[in-house]
Design an enzyme around this catalytic site. Structure first.
Site, PDB file in Angstrom:
ATOM      1  N   GLY A   1      39.728  61.354 124.570  1.00  0.00           N
ATOM      2  CA  GLY A   1      38.436  61.461 125.255  1.00  0.00           C
ATOM      3  C   GLY A   1      37.265  61.113 124.341  1.00  0.00           C
ATOM      4  O   GLY A   1      37.440  60.653 123.207  1.00  0.00           O
TER       5      GLY A   1
ATOM      6  N   SER B   1      48.485  59.797 129.066  1.00  0.00           N
ATOM      7  CA  SER B   1      48.473  59.093 127.769  1.00  0.00           C
ATOM      8  C   SER B   1      49.740  59.349 126.954  1.00  0.00           C
ATOM      9  O   SER B   1      50.056  58.556 126.043  1.00  0.00           O
ATOM     10  CB  SER B   1      47.278  59.561 126.936  1.00  0.00           C
TER      11      SER B   1
ATOM     12  N   ARG C   1      34.845  80.619 123.928  1.00  0.00           N
ATOM     13  CA  ARG C   1      33.647  80.834 123.093  1.00  0.00           C
ATOM     14  C   ARG C   1      33.100  82.254 123.159  1.00  0.00           C
ATOM     15  O   ARG C   1      32.653  82.807 122.153  1.00  0.00           O
ATOM     16  CB  ARG C   1      32.530  79.877 123.524  1.00  0.00           C
TER      17      ARG C   1
ATOM     18  N   CYS D   1      27.010  71.691 123.153  1.00  0.00           N
ATOM     19  CA  CYS D   1      26.323  70.644 122.362  1.00  0.00           C
ATOM     20  C   CYS D   1      24.805  70.808 122.305  1.00  0.00           C
ATOM     21  O   CYS D   1      24.188  70.445 121.295  1.00  0.00           O
ATOM     22  CB  CYS D   1      26.702  69.274 122.907  1.00  0.00           C
TER      23      CYS D   1
ATOM     24  N   SER E   1      26.791  60.709 127.184  1.00  0.00           N
ATOM     25  CA  SER E   1      28.082  60.962 126.540  1.00  0.00           C
ATOM     26  C   SER E   1      28.455  62.439 126.578  1.00  0.00           C
ATOM     27  O   SER E   1      29.620  62.793 126.388  1.00  0.00           O
ATOM     28  CB  SER E   1      28.069  60.454 125.088  1.00  0.00           C
TER      29      SER E   1
ATOM     30  N   GLU F   1      25.936  74.964 132.434  1.00  0.00           N
ATOM     31  CA  GLU F   1      25.298  74.495 131.192  1.00  0.00           C
ATOM     32  C   GLU F   1      24.139  75.408 130.764  1.00  0.00           C
ATOM     33  O   GLU F   1      24.000  75.739 129.581  1.00  0.00           O
ATOM     34  CB  GLU F   1      24.802  73.064 131.420  1.00  0.00           C
TER      35      GLU F   1
ATOM     36  N   LYS G   1      25.345  78.728 129.432  1.00  0.00           N
ATOM     37  CA  LYS G   1      25.930  78.608 128.084  1.00  0.00           C
ATOM     38  C   LYS G   1      24.843  78.688 127.019  1.00  0.00           C
ATOM     39  O   LYS G   1      24.993  79.388 126.013  1.00  0.00           O
ATOM     40  CB  LYS G   1      26.698  77.280 127.958  1.00  0.00           C
TER      41      LYS G   1
ATOM     42  N   ARG H   1      20.024  65.733 132.828  1.00  0.00           N
ATOM     43  CA  ARG H   1      20.781  64.589 132.311  1.00  0.00           C
ATOM     44  C   ARG H   1      19.873  63.352 132.375  1.00  0.00           C
ATOM     45  O   ARG H   1      19.248  63.095 133.418  1.00  0.00           O
ATOM     46  CB  ARG H   1      22.024  64.366 133.176  1.00  0.00           C
TER      47      ARG H   1
ATOM     48  N   HIS I   1      21.127  64.773 122.389  1.00  0.00           N
ATOM     49  CA  HIS I   1      20.489  65.736 123.290  1.00  0.00           C
ATOM     50  C   HIS I   1      19.145  66.154 122.691  1.00  0.00           C
ATOM     51  O   HIS I   1      19.062  66.577 121.532  1.00  0.00           O
ATOM     52  CB  HIS I   1      21.357  66.991 123.449  1.00  0.00           C
TER      53      HIS I   1
HETATM   54  P1  NAP Z   1      36.704  63.641 128.111  1.00  0.00           P
HETATM   55  O1  NAP Z   1      36.132  62.386 127.583  1.00  0.00           O
HETATM   56  O2  NAP Z   1      36.821  63.795 129.591  1.00  0.00           O
HETATM   57  O3  NAP Z   1      38.148  63.885 127.425  1.00  0.00           O
HETATM   58  C1  NAP Z   1      39.000  64.924 127.849  1.00  0.00           C
HETATM   59  C2  NAP Z   1      40.289  64.953 127.049  1.00  0.00           C
HETATM   60  O4  NAP Z   1      41.136  65.993 127.607  1.00  0.00           O
HETATM   61  C3  NAP Z   1      41.112  63.655 127.110  1.00  0.00           C
HETATM   62  O5  NAP Z   1      41.761  63.453 125.875  1.00  0.00           O
HETATM   63  C4  NAP Z   1      42.133  63.932 128.204  1.00  0.00           C
HETATM   64  O6  NAP Z   1      43.346  63.206 128.061  1.00  0.00           O
HETATM   65  C5  NAP Z   1      42.397  65.415 127.955  1.00  0.00           C
HETATM   66  N1  NAP Z   1      42.919  66.035 129.186  1.00  0.00           N
HETATM   67  C6  NAP Z   1      42.348  66.067 130.418  1.00  0.00           C
HETATM   68  N2  NAP Z   1      43.161  66.704 131.296  1.00  0.00           N
HETATM   69  C7  NAP Z   1      44.273  67.048 130.598  1.00  0.00           C
HETATM   70  C8  NAP Z   1      45.497  67.707 130.949  1.00  0.00           C
HETATM   71  N3  NAP Z   1      45.735  68.133 132.202  1.00  0.00           N
HETATM   72  N4  NAP Z   1      46.427  67.921 129.983  1.00  0.00           N
HETATM   73  C9  NAP Z   1      46.198  67.491 128.702  1.00  0.00           C
HETATM   74  N5  NAP Z   1      45.056  66.855 128.318  1.00  0.00           N
HETATM   75  C10 NAP Z   1      44.113  66.643 129.262  1.00  0.00           C
HETATM   76  O7  NAP Z   1      35.837  64.911 127.638  1.00  0.00           O
HETATM   77  P2  NAP Z   1      34.960  65.100 126.289  1.00  0.00           P
HETATM   78  O8  NAP Z   1      33.532  64.807 126.554  1.00  0.00           O
HETATM   79  O9  NAP Z   1      35.655  64.413 125.165  1.00  0.00           O
HETATM   80  O10 NAP Z   1      35.022  66.685 126.102  1.00  0.00           O
HETATM   81  C11 NAP Z   1      36.160  67.330 125.562  1.00  0.00           C
HETATM   82  C12 NAP Z   1      35.863  68.825 125.429  1.00  0.00           C
HETATM   83  O11 NAP Z   1      34.769  69.009 124.521  1.00  0.00           O
HETATM   84  C13 NAP Z   1      35.443  69.470 126.750  1.00  0.00           C
HETATM   85  O12 NAP Z   1      35.963  70.772 126.804  1.00  0.00           O
HETATM   86  C14 NAP Z   1      33.931  69.453 126.669  1.00  0.00           C
HETATM   87  O13 NAP Z   1      33.333  70.453 127.459  1.00  0.00           O
HETATM   88  C15 NAP Z   1      33.690  69.683 125.187  1.00  0.00           C
HETATM   89  N6  NAP Z   1      32.449  69.165 124.638  1.00  0.00           N
HETATM   90  C16 NAP Z   1      32.041  67.878 124.899  1.00  0.00           C
HETATM   91  C17 NAP Z   1      30.840  67.408 124.335  1.00  0.00           C
HETATM   92  C18 NAP Z   1      30.318  66.013 124.567  1.00  0.00           C
HETATM   93  O14 NAP Z   1      29.174  65.731 124.107  1.00  0.00           O
HETATM   94  N7  NAP Z   1      31.032  65.102 125.227  1.00  0.00           N
HETATM   95  C19 NAP Z   1      30.104  68.253 123.506  1.00  0.00           C
HETATM   96  C20 NAP Z   1      30.569  69.548 123.257  1.00  0.00           C
HETATM   97  C21 NAP Z   1      31.739  69.970 123.811  1.00  0.00           C
HETATM   98  P3  NAP Z   1      43.618  61.834 128.893  1.00  0.00           P
HETATM   99  O15 NAP Z   1      42.751  60.775 128.280  1.00  0.00           O
HETATM  100  O16 NAP Z   1      45.075  61.583 128.641  1.00  0.00           O
HETATM  101  O17 NAP Z   1      43.266  62.106 130.307  1.00  0.00           O
END
Ligand code: NAP
Length: 375
Positions: free
Chosen positions: A13, A40, A109, A150, A179, A203, A206, A236, A243
């Site tokens: 992701g 994947s 958390r 974040c 993002s 959000e 949090k 957003r 951010h």
């Molecule tokens: P994302 O792009 O949607 O990626 C999600 C990841 O989780 C992918 O690797 C996906 O794998 C995996 N996944 C989804 N469903 C799954 C399942 N059923 N079993 C196993 N793996 C699964 O999300 P992201 O933005 O990277 O965020 C990831 C985490 O970090 C979230 O909890 C989010 O709230 C947190 N977060 C994100 C940010 C940000 O700025 N983006 C900031 C702080 C925290 P596949 O590719 O194989 O589907």
């Protein structure tokens, strides 16, 4: 010193890819194991789509992506970038099997026994990890450590810089990058030329709750929340990364604007003193130009780990107002977790050196060693 093998849960992701990029040249950690969903699993990481401007590191490209049930193959230090729909149970399972899970996900958390950690803000809360292991019968190094939301990271860093002036009330409005919604995230027709005045997944709550735990006090196995109040509105905006948080704050000590500015500019903490590999020096950059900080100009400084503050000025209602900015995927996610792990390892190494005995601590072990211990 030998590098420590690490794994990434949710490696495919937005945050997972940022982990791979930040770990490519990390002096202490080496990526040796990756996991994601069944979509994947079984594929070579290099055959999946890579969405960052930096080149995909060749070592990561060669790894095969595992499914979440391949627990016994995982190394003892895991970074989690899993979707919240699966992170809760998966992280618990890995921690129970003796892995240290350093997570970005929201699920654990606010668990009273899980450290919600920003190394510059509340490094003493790491003591909760021992309380967690004792209460839950986890074998070290097993356990869960989290980083905050974040936007919360940016806000908490600012409030930590102002802590000595005793914040009493905080009102914040965020302008959050695309993002932050992961990949593929917000539909382009919703995002382009628009501001969406709502972000799901609680959000705003949090920001309002995590900030109080972060700025709270650790005492005898528990964190007592900070006593101030936070009101948050989250939006957003069509910005790729970064951010922005527009913050008004009431400070009981009534410092001058110059004192507020100096306190933020001079702010420093354990990661800087220990020279942790990802620690930004300084952690907060105070801008004096009226039109900064801006995501496009500032967000990548300090490898994306710096928090930027500008427009510090009087607020006719709460006393002080300013604009803050941080890279949501680096400082707010992958970089935050990496800095948490660096703090844990640095403390472990200095305790080992003090005790002059490696066996004094539970070292981060290989997958094979953990498997042997638990089978
Ligand atoms: P994302 O792009 O949607 O990626 C999600 C990841 O989780 C992918 O690797 C996906 O794998 C995996 N996944 C989804 N469903 C799954 C399942 N059923 N079993 C196993 N793996 C699964 O999300 P992201 O933005 O990277 O965020 C990831 C985490 O970090 C979230 O909890 C989010 O709230 C947190 N977060 C994100 C940010 C940000 O700025 N983006 C900031 C702080 C925290 P596949 O590719 O194989 O589907």
């Amino acid at each position: 010193m030998d590098k420590i093998d690490v794994g990434i849960l949710g490696a495919t992701g937005t945050v997972g890819q940022q982990f791979i990029a930040l770990l490519a040249d990390h002096p202490w950690f080496r990526v040796s194991w990756l996991a994601a969903s069944e979509r994947s699993a079984g594929k070579r990481y290099g055959d999946l789509s890579w969405r960052l401007p930096s080149a995909l590191p060749a070592d990561a490209a060669r790894l095969e992506v595992a499914a979440l049930d391949a627990i016994d193959k995982a190394p003892s230090l895991l970074f989690s970038a899993l979707d919240a729909s699966v992170a809760g149970d998966a992280e618990t399972a890995f921690a129970s099997s003796g892995r240290l899970v350093v997570s970005n996900a929201r699920n654990h958390r606010m668990d009273p026994l899980v450290p919600l950690l920003i190394p510059e803000v509340n490094p003493d809360h790491l003591a909760l990890l021992d309380d967690q292991r004792r209460a839950r019968g986890l074998t070290a190094p097993g356990g869960i450590v989290t980083n905050p939301n974040c936007s919360t990271i940016v806000i908490a860093m600012v409030l930590a810089g102002l802590r000595r002036f005793q914040p009493t009330r905080v009102v914040v409005t965020t302008l959050q990058a695309l993002s932050g919604a992961g990949y593929p995230g917000v539909a382009s027709l919703d995002a382009i030329g628009n501001v969406v005045p709502y972000i799901g997944g609680a959000e705003e709550e949090k920001i309002q709750t995590e900030t109080l735990k972060l700025l709270g006090t650790y005492e005898r196995g528990a964190v007592r929340n900070a006593g101030f109040t936070v009101s948050a509105t989250t939006t957003r905006v069509p910005v790729p990364d970064g951010h922005t948080a527009v913050i008004s704050v009431e400070l009981a000590a009534r410092p001058s604007i110059e004192e507020v500015s100096a306190a933020l500019a001079e702010f420093t903490a354990e990661p800087q003193q220990r020279h942790l590999p990802l620690a930004p020096q300084p952690p907060i950059v105070v801008h004096t130009a009226q039109d900064r900080p801006q995501p496009r100009l500032d967000v990548h400084h300090g490898r994306g780990m710096t928090v930027h503050v500008g427009r510090i000025r009087p607020c006719p209602i709460l006393g002080y107002k300013l604009v803050a900015l941080g890279h949501n995927v680096v400082r707010g996610a992958a970089g935050a977790a990496l800095l948490n792990a660096e703090l844990i390892v640095a403390r472990q190494r200095s305790r080992s050196a003090d005790a002059n005995a490696e066996g004094d601590l539970e070292p981060l072990a290989s997958a094979r060693q953990i498997h042997a211990k638990h089978s």
